[in-house]
Design an enzyme around this catalytic site. Structure first.
Site: not given
Ligand SMILES: [Fe+2]
Length: 365
Positions: A210, A206-207, A259, A288, A235
């Protein structure tokens, strides 16, 4: 050469039939006694008289069947026996009935067709067998390829996650926990099979976008300026663009893109609302939130499950999908504990590995 058995108790007829068929180029075996004829094997075609002393033509064909299962059977019969003989044809024991006396053209043509039929059936059987064998081979090959794709995808994802982790420590274990939480939640929501893998992959990554956020923003200790926030909020799109190029990660990339969306439409990047957000992303949002509350942070200890349950129930219908929240509430605590323990074990193993690497490097210097 095709072997043809000819049987008739009338020796003159037998000789005539034999001569005609030998002239046609066949390997002809002839018998005037059906009992002796019954021992023959390796036959492509059997041509027998019906009315014979001791054993009639249909009985002879029955006796020959075990040793010559694929031989094409033909019966020669006088008009008087036609009724009995035609029953044998109708019972599908006999390929063709020939009348006595026969016409030369009819005889040779019928035998030629019988031989062709024999070869067609044989070729058909061989092809069916070959197709089945090829199919089995292809199935095995496909399974192997699928296995390879899964293996390589896993390797690739692990690499991506640790690339992000090397910049933003702690991401990896958070991502791993959340991906397994999200999978469990999706299962509770009725998702099955490959779709679960996709959801797990999407949550894991999901990240990943970044990676595209500058260090000065990503690692900034203090509060972010509005411009820095704008960059940070890119992101999901960075992640989406990274993954959408890999066809087998396309579905997972939608989860990455969405997300940070919220059930009430107040999320980003697109302000999607309700079920226009993919299910995986809605399940992710709950997982999350759960992980954020229950995990240790540098500035505070993780809080108990009860707190997470209350917070998730409070956000149902605003930030979070109410159905996903209800599914979350149904899952027993032991399931979450098990996932957490599993990720902790992975973390310890990894720490052990890098500890070994480090001491090996020091020992060598
Ligand atoms: Fe995120």
């Amino acid at each position: 050469m095709d072997r043809i058995l000819v049987v008739d108790d009338d020796v003159l007829i037998l000789q005539a039939l034999t001569r005609i068929l030998e002239n046609e180029g066949y390997d002809v075996v002839s018998h005037s006694e059906p009992e002796l004829a019954a021992r023959e094997e390796g036959l492509s075609v059997i041509l027998t008289d019906y009315m014979m002393p001791g054993m009639n033509g249909v009985e002879l064909l029955g006796a020959l069947a075990a040793r010559n299962p694929k031989a094409v059977r033909m019966l020669l019969t006088a008009a008087a026996d036609f009724k009995v003989a035609s029953k044998a044809v109708n019972d599908a024991q006999v390929y063709r009935l020939l009348g006595k006396p026969w016409s030369l053209g009819e005889l040779t043509q019928s035998v030629r067709q019988a031989v062709e039929h024999f070869h067609l059936v044989e070729a058909n059987e061989r092809l069916t067998f070959e197709v089945a064998a090829k199919n089995a081979e292809l199935t095995a090959m496909n399974m192997h390829l699928e296995h390879l794709v899964v293996e390589r995808t896993t390797g690739l994802l692990d690499g991506l996650i640790s690339a992000l982790d090397s910049r933003d420590a702690e991401t990896q274990w958070h991502s791993r926990r959340v991906s397994l939480y999200t999978r469990r939640l999706a299962e509770e929501l009725g998702v099955r099979g490959r779709e679960l893998d996709v959801i797990e992959q999407g949550a894991l990554l999901h990240d990943i976008g970044k990676i595209g956020v500058r260090d000065s923003v990503l690692l900034k200790p203090g509060p972010l300026s509005p411009e820095e926030w704008a960059e940070m909020r890119m992101h999901p799109e960075y992640g989406y663009r990274l993954l959408a190029r890999m066809p087998y990660l396309h579905e997972a990339s939608l989860i990455v893109l969405q997300h940070q969306e919220r059930w009430d439409g107040k999320g980003y990047p697109d302000g999607l609302r309700g079920e226009s957000i993919v299910l995986g992303a809605r399940a992710f949002a709950v997982a999350d939130t759960f992980d954020a509350i229950t995990s240790d942070r540098p500035y505070r200890k993780g809080r108990p499950l009860k707190v997470a349950r209350e917070e998730i129930a409070r956000c149902a219908g605003t930030q979070l999908d109410p159905k996903a929240c209800a599914a979350f509430a149904r899952i027993p605590e032991a399931d979450w504990e098990r996932i957490r323990a599993r990720v902790e074990a992975m973390e310890l193993e990894e720490a052990g590995r890098s500890g070994l690497l480090r001491s090996a490097a020091q020992g060598g210097s």
